[in-house]
Design a protein around this motif. Structure first.
Motif, PDB file in Angstrom:
ATOM      1  N   LEU A 191      86.548  80.656   9.336  1.00  0.00           N
ATOM      2  CA  LEU A 191      86.294  79.221   9.486  1.00  0.00           C
ATOM      3  C   LEU A 191      86.774  78.419   8.278  1.00  0.00           C
ATOM      4  N   ASP A 192      86.600  78.955   7.084  1.00  0.00           N
ATOM      5  CA  ASP A 192      87.072  78.245   5.892  1.00  0.00           C
ATOM      6  C   ASP A 192      88.590  78.105   5.912  1.00  0.00           C
ATOM      7  N   GLU A 193      89.282  79.168   6.306  1.00  0.00           N
ATOM      8  CA  GLU A 193      90.742  79.114   6.379  1.00  0.00           C
ATOM      9  C   GLU A 193      91.195  78.070   7.401  1.00  0.00           C
ATOM     10  N   ILE A 194      90.536  78.054   8.571  1.00  0.00           N
ATOM     11  CA  ILE A 194      90.930  77.086   9.607  1.00  0.00           C
ATOM     12  C   ILE A 194      90.682  75.661   9.131  1.00  0.00           C
ATOM     13  N   LEU A 254      83.671  74.075  13.276  1.00  0.00           N
ATOM     14  CA  LEU A 254      84.773  73.467  12.537  1.00  0.00           C
ATOM     15  C   LEU A 254      84.533  71.973  12.347  1.00  0.00           C
ATOM     16  N   GLY A 255      84.010  71.326  13.377  1.00  0.00           N
ATOM     17  CA  GLY A 255      83.670  69.913  13.251  1.00  0.00           C
ATOM     18  C   GLY A 255      82.679  69.674  12.124  1.00  0.00           C
ATOM     19  N   HIS A 256      81.674  70.535  12.014  1.00  0.00           N
ATOM     20  CA  HIS A 256      80.678  70.421  10.934  1.00  0.00           C
ATOM     21  C   HIS A 256      81.365  70.537   9.578  1.00  0.00           C
ATOM     22  N   LYS A 257      82.294  71.484   9.453  1.00  0.00           N
ATOM     23  CA  LYS A 257      83.042  71.674   8.199  1.00  0.00           C
ATOM     24  C   LYS A 257      83.842  70.431   7.834  1.00  0.00           C
TER      25      LYS A 257
END
Length: 497
Positions: free
Chosen positions: A136-139, A305-308
């Motif tokens: 998730l961090d990479e995306i 991903l939206g939260h990130k």
């Protein structure tokens, strides 16, 4: 080595300069190596070589680079060997299933944009994502890197709502209905859409049959803030432009890596300033999302991903075992879409899906009982009024009617060869038949599906009609329809024992 610039007026599969074989030997470069070109600006390009189309002492440079670096035919430039960029090492790192840092991901994305990577290297990047994926961090870093390659639209009016369908189901013409309902309720939804790549018809393909979709970022902002919505083609703006480069490479591969798809979608939403996003995830046989488990995994991906990214994201898993509504193809879909806005309750699947999705966005905006409110707005004519305001703002006719849209005049009917019930409809075959008829490039081409799953069919009933702008294409599409038989009919008796 100093070389004389010659204009290279020839499209190639990837940007490259061409240098004579003998000069390549002196420079110590070969095909797919890179050279550094000093023309005042210093830039790097991939190399092609020839001993026939370029003379010694010359360098052929494509028009796009002549314009970008203010060069003209006859200029002199300094050319030297340039080593492979570090991004090639990072691609290999991802091929070895290792996690990339933010800086490494940014380097790959920027080098794709600046054409420092060959199509082979970009293919290796996409293949590594397809096989090994990203966390998730990479995306999140990948998404932001794509956003930073282009422009952002900053709206004065807040919040900014957006809607996206993952796609994969033919006939999914609900977007203008959803957007019109939401804007009629007082929320702002600046919708950018895509054209079809491998599908029968993208949203922009059918919207452009009744208004201009090629809007600048400035025009998108102006219309959205004044009218409440747009139906724009994303490709007309410089939003996450590296995504368009990657799509051209991944399409022949026939792959759409999860990380790339998520970053592609979300980068466009970040670039347009979306604060709230609803993602439609059509789930069914013959679509991108074949099972409920896969669909739920995408729900987690999008919401996390939206939260990130600081965006409120909700998802709707929608039924996609068969096309949405009856129409597939630009004018046919536009006509069916406008008919629903005009108050026609048929096809029910289009009305139900549009109101359910619009209702979720209304609830995100603090409006209770969203689906009921959406249907009320649709039935009152308020959505049609808002739709016409958007169309007029984009250069179309405010008084547009569904009857104004006339599909291709060459028709071919497909009839049932036996009585029974429609058991299933093959989405992939429907897409191939529609494309054979000429969709989406031929605006009048496409299909009308008269019998849907569960409906009774008698032998000889017309179950599908093919429309084409060209008689030969219509005949070819009919031949394909007879071979594929995409509408499967079965009786109640399965087998005699």
């Amino acid at each position: 080595m100093k070389l004389i610039v010659r204009e290279y007026d020839l499209d190639s599969s990837e940007p490259a300069v061409i240098i004579h074989d003998d000069d390549c030997i002196v420079l110590g470069v070969k095909v797919h190596d890179r050279v550094k070109i000093n023309s005042g600006d210093i830039w790097v390009s991939l190399v092609g070589n020839s001993d026939t189309i370029v003379e010694r002492g010359q360098i052929l440079i494509p028009n796009i680079y002549l314009k970008r670096y203010n060069l003209k035919d006859g200029d002199e430039v300094e050319v030297t060997h340039s080593p492979k960029p570090d991004s090639v090492v990072y691609i290999r790192k991802k091929m070895d299933n290792k996690t990339l840092t933010k800086e490494e991901i940014y380097a790959v994305v920027n080098d794709i944009l600046e054409a420092k990577l060959s199509n082979i290297e970009v293919s290796a990047w996409l293949t590594s994502l397809y096989i090994n994926g990203m966390d998730l961090d990479e995306i999140s870093h990948f998404t932001n890197a794509m956003v930073d390659t282009g422009d952002r639209i900053e709206f004065e009016r807040q919040p900014v709502f957006d809607f996206h369908s993952v796609g994969g189901v033919p006939g999914n013409k609900v977007t203008p209905i959803v957007v019109s309902i939401v804007a009629a309720a007082g929320l702002m939804l600046p919708k950018t859409s895509s054209r079809a790549i491998s599908s029968a018809c993208g949203t922009s393909d059918f919207v452009e049959t009744f208004c201009n979709v090629e809007l600048s970022a400035e025009k998108v902002k102006e219309i959205s803030e004044n009218v409440g919505a747009v139906f724009a083609w994303g490709g007309s703006m410089n939003l996450a432009p590296v995504d368009d480069i990657v799509i051209k490479v991944e399409n022949p591969l026939g792959i759409n890596p999860r990380a790339q798809m998520l970053a592609s979608i979300m980068s466009k939403k970040v670039a347009i300033g979306a604060t709230h996003l609803l993602v439609d995830i059509p789930m069914g046989a013959g679509t991108k999302i074949p099972t409920m488990d896969v669909a739920r995994a995408y729900v987690r991906d999008f919401t996390d991903l939206g939260h990130k990214l600081g965006m409120h994201v909700e998802c709707a898993i929608t039924y996609a075992d068969q096309p949405v509504g009856q129409a597939v193809g630009p004018i046919l879909e536009a006509r069916e879409c406008i008919r629903v806005l005009e108050g026609d309750n048929h096809p029910g699947s289009v009305v139900e899906k549009a109101c359910a999705l619009a209702g979720m966005i209304l609830e995100m905006g603090g409006i209770p009982n969203g689906a009921d409110k959406a249907k009320e707005i649709l039935e009152s004519g308020a959505a049609l009024k808002k739709f016409r305001e958007v169309v007029a703002a984009q250069g179309g006719n405010y008084d547009i009617k569904s009857s104004d849209l006339v599909p291709g005049q060459f028709t071919q009917d497909i009839v049932a060869t036996k009585a029974g019930f429609v058991h299933s409809i093959d989405n992939k075959s429907i897409v191939q038949i529609a494309r054979a008829a000429g969709s989406p490039s031929d605006k009048g081409a496409g299909l009308l599906i008269f019998k849907k799953r569960g409906q009774r069919v008698e032998k000889g009933d017309v179950i599908m009609r093919i429309h084409a702008d060209n008689e030969a294409k219509g005949i070819r599409a009919k031949e394909l329809a007879l071979r594929y038989a995409p509408i499967h009919i079965e009786g109640m008796l399965i087998e005699k024992g």
